[in-house]
Enzyme design. Structure first.
Site, mmCIF file in Angstrom:
data_model
loop_
_atom_site.group_PDB
_atom_site.id
_atom_site.type_symbol
_atom_site.label_atom_id
_atom_site.label_comp_id
_atom_site.label_asym_id
_atom_site.label_seq_id
_atom_site.Cartn_x
_atom_site.Cartn_y
_atom_site.Cartn_z
ATOM 1 N N ASP A 16 -4.520 19.885 50.893
ATOM 2 C CA ASP A 16 -3.713 20.993 50.428
ATOM 3 C C ASP A 16 -3.022 20.522 49.137
ATOM 4 O O ASP A 16 -3.060 19.338 48.783
ATOM 5 C CB ASP A 16 -2.701 21.425 51.503
ATOM 6 C CG ASP A 16 -2.295 22.880 51.326
ATOM 7 O OD1 ASP A 16 -1.991 23.553 52.320
ATOM 8 O OD2 ASP A 16 -2.295 23.333 50.168
HETATM 9 C C1 GLC Z 1 -0.815 26.132 49.037
HETATM 10 C C2 GLC Z 1 -1.221 26.512 50.453
HETATM 11 C C3 GLC Z 1 -2.711 26.618 50.664
HETATM 12 C C4 GLC Z 1 -3.383 27.046 49.382
HETATM 13 C C5 GLC Z 1 -3.189 25.917 48.391
HETATM 14 C C6 GLC Z 1 -3.951 26.170 47.078
HETATM 15 O O1 GLC Z 1 0.206 25.180 49.077
HETATM 16 O O2 GLC Z 1 -0.703 25.713 51.501
HETATM 17 O O3 GLC Z 1 -2.931 27.525 51.735
HETATM 18 O O4 GLC Z 1 -4.770 27.278 49.622
HETATM 19 O O5 GLC Z 1 -1.806 25.701 48.124
HETATM 20 O O6 GLC Z 1 -3.365 27.125 46.315
#
Ligand code: GLC
Length: 724
Positions: free
Chosen positions: A285
């Site tokens: 993430d």
């Molecule tokens: C965010 C979220 C995730 C998302 C990622 C990319 O922090 O937790 O669900 O896909 O960043 O944007």
């Protein structure tokens, strides 16, 4: 199929180029904010800038795409490129100006639509409609791939039983089986049959694992549970998505029993690769590899890189920890080069599977122009929104007669931008239709007023509106920023000013319909008690207003049913239907499991939703086949309006060596039933679905009584037992 080509290519790559394939960048914004893409996202989510401001900045501010690193072959993918021109420009650099010409992979959060926004996932899950779920995913893939996107960070299938958690808005609610089915068909819709097709978009299922079980419903908080609970209640939806062919999976921010998912080898390697046979890509993430230092599981970024790569984390999303440390870790022998090669092979495999080496440019600006927000997509968004709405109460007001003059109170009824929900960063807000917009477009007679200013209710305005109206519509609930990421709430009741507004509307004596715009279950016992009609609309997306009028005036007979429990009060959270009985199940006696200050039952239970007609269930029968139970029930549409009914089938293992839920959803079917018609609905439940994990973590189906409940929601069911 591509293994030889992958091996040949890897043999030509330098260590830095290999590390580059694991580096995912977000466009940084060097304009007015001098901040990175992630920080800008934060600023949007915590309300320091609006979504519109974010969108304007993304499209206008000068963006730094790290082109020097790109030319040096040090970037493998991007998160956040949202248009064909930029995608093709960056792709051209990667393919024509780098030493090996390895194409880029573009990821984006296409959670519930890209430009054309469909209802938030929690809303759409209330349609219990696999065909619809797949169609909206397919539509999202068409629109997003037209803009140059190859991979979406979706479906999110985090089982969520705590309404305080803001990200409950992003998945299919509290039930394991519903999340399994929702996720599997979303993967099919996004990816289609052939990834080399230009409409195919890789599904990156998330957040692996059990992110929805964050302690106290507080986002990013720890997750601590028995392995039995993890395997029975939280892992199955991710597994269902992998079995459905998802080619990527994102690790969750949280730890599980003390080990952050980002460096959790038992999740990322033992379960994902060895047990489930996954051959795709794992993605961290945003910034999560670096955040392992905050978790206190590693002392520094260099160790984070080492632990994450060794655990099975392939792509480092925007923390730069891999690009800063991997080459040195390999050179000094602290990380084996073949561990790096395996990660790189997974990324290259995806790019081959997408056909990017042969066709790196899958879209152009003409296609993007043609396929964005087209009529067909808006029509589907409207259908999905109407099917996602849940009629919670209706004491003889709805459906409204044509010509009824609406008195609409509450700014949520006139706020396009609020209709998209929290995770629609690509939305074209101007294209959204609010309830007031729809009244204007469809010439529905209406008077509108915000009804309150700075939370101060304007009683005079409400009285004036009521005087000119036949029916009052109260737009209440949450702004989109009150749910989604980093938006947990310690109090999920209606804000005081909305309760006051409802009371003033009731005092006018005109019939009141409350329309809820929200991203989570809310504790609304007062409204449930006093308001004669309540429609749960969630954040319904681009066609919000038109779908609302379709339901309010009966063009569509509501069929949605809740996929999360609506508690009486926040203090009951986490509250869910598949609970255990305890040794002292709640009841009249003092010494039973209950609260002194609030009822034990929810305001609205899982699976609940009304219709403009009513359905009657009868004649539940179960036949024990060789390895399955065949269950049939008769369902009659006893009203005068055709409708769709969601028939639910639950099961209880009445006595086992570990206590089992009082009921658990095991199957469901949605059937069109014409007025007066009776249909026979059949379920086949394989006996091997009736098991659980024993103390030794073996999956067992034990002999004994199994009780099947079939009905219109988790509380109103017919029941019959069989003995295995
Ligand atoms: C965010 C979220 C995730 C998302 C990622 C990319 O922090 O937790 O669900 O896909 O960043 O944007």
């Amino acid at each position: 199929m591509y293994e030889e080509r992958i091996k040949t290519l890897i043999a030509q790559m330098t260590i830095n180029e290999k590390a580059g394939q694991l580096q995912q960048c977000g466009p940084s914004l060097v304009g007015a904010f001098e901040v990175s893409f992630e920080e800008l996202l934060d600023m949007m989510f915590d309300g320091r800038i609006s979504q519109e401001e974010f969108g304007r900045l993304m499209s206008t501010a000068e963006q730094d795409f790290h082109e020097e690193d790109l030319k040096a072959g040090l970037i493998g993918s991007y998160n956040g490129i949202d248009n064909a021109a930029t995608a093709n420009r960056l792709q051209k650099i990667a393919v024509e100006e780098t030493r090996l010409g390895i194409p880029l992979l573009f990821g984006y959060d296409v959670i519930h639509g890209f430009r054309t926004i469909t209802p938030i996932p929690l809303a759409e899950s209330c349609a219990w409609d696999e065909e619809l779920w797949e169609k909206t995913a397919e539509m999202a893939a068409k629109e997003a791939t037209a803009a140059g996107i190859h991979m979406t960070f979706a479906p999110m299938v985090d089982v969520a039983k705590d309404a305080r958690w803001g990200r409950i808005s992003e998945g299919a609610g509290e039930d394991t089986y519903l999340n399994e089915r929702y996720g599997a068909v979303k993967v099919a819709g996004f990816q289609g049959e052939d990834l080399t097709k230009k409409n195919a978009m890789i599904a990156c299922v998330k957040h692996f694992a059990a992110y929805g079980a964050a302690e106290a419903g507080r986002d990013y908080n720890r997750v601590d549970m028995s392995l039995q609970k993890l395997y029975e209640e939280y892992l199955p939806p991710y597994e269902a998505c992998i079995k459905a062919g998802a080619r990527a999976i994102m690790a969750a921010f949280n730890d599980i029993n003390g080990v952050p998912c980002t460096v959790n080898a038992s999740l990322l390697t033992d379960i994902l690769r060895k047990s489930w046979g996954f051959t795709g890509v794992t993605v961290s993430d945003a910034n999560a590899v670096a955040e392992c230092v905050n978790h206190g599981i590693v002392p520094d970024r260099r160790s984070a890189a080492k632990e994450a790569l060794n655990a099975g984390m392939n792509i480092d999303m925007t923390s730069n920890v891999y690009s800063e440390n991997l080459a040195e870790l390999i050179e000094c022998g602290e990380v084996e080069e073949d561990v790096l090669d395996q990660a790189v092979a997974n990324v290259l495999r995806l790019k081959y599977e997408l056909g990017l080496f042969d066709y790196p440019y899958r879209t152009d600006e003409k296609r993007e122009e043609r396929e964005t927000l087209c009529k067909e997509y808006r029509g589907l968004a409207r259908e999905a929104a109407a099917k996602s709405m849940v009629l919670l109460k209706n004491v003889g007001i709805l459906p409204l007669k044509k010509g009824t003059r609406l008195g609409i109170v509450g700014e949520l009824a006139n706020a396009k931008g609020e209709m998209t929900g929290a995770w629609a960063i690509g939305a074209d807000v101007e294209a959204c239709i609010s309830l007031v917009d729809a009244c204007r477009i469809q010439n529905v007679p209406y008077t509108y007023g915000a009804g309150y200013e700075e939370m101060m209710v304007n009683k005079e305005e409400i009285k004036k509106i009521a005087a000119e109206s036949d029916v009052l519509i109260a737009a209440i609930g949450e702004h989109k920023e009150e749910s989604g990421e980093a938006a947990s709430r310690a109090d999920i009741s209606l804000p005081e000013y909305q309760v006051t507004m409802l009371n003033y509307m009731l005092e006018t004596g005109k019939p009141v319909v409350a329309v809820l715009f929200n991203g989570r279950p809310l504790a609304i016992p007062e409204a449930a008690e006093q308001i004669p009609a309540i429609l749960e609309a969630w954040h319904p997306g681009t066609e919000a207003g038109n779908a609302l009028l379709d339901i309010l005036f009966g063009a569509v007979n509501p069929s949605g049913k809740l996929t999360t429990t609506f508690p009486y009060t926040t203090g009951q959270c986490p509250m869910y239907y598949a609970h255990i009985n305890t040794g002292r199940p709640g009841g009249k006696s003092k010494f039973t499991s209950k609260y002194l200050d609030t009822p034990l039952e929810p305001v609205y239970p899982f699976g609940y939703g009304l219709s403009y007609t009513n359905y009657e269930y009868s004649d539940l029968r179960i036949i024990k086949k060789k390895d399955a139970a065949r269950i049939t029930v008769q369902v009659q549409n006893a009203g005068r309006i055709d409708g769709e009914e969601i028939v639910q089938c639950y099961v209880q293992d009445v006595s086992a060596k570990r206590v089992r839920p009082v009921k658990k959803l095991i199957a469901f079917k949605k059937r069109e039933i014409k007025a007066g018609e009776t249909v026979s609905v059949e379920f086949t439940v394989p006996f091997d679905k009736l098991g659980y994990f024993n103390d030794e973590m073996q999956y067992v189906v034990e002999p004994g009584e199994f009780k099947f409940y079939v009905g219109k929601n988790s509380e109103e069911c017919l029941a019959e037992s069989i003995v295995l």
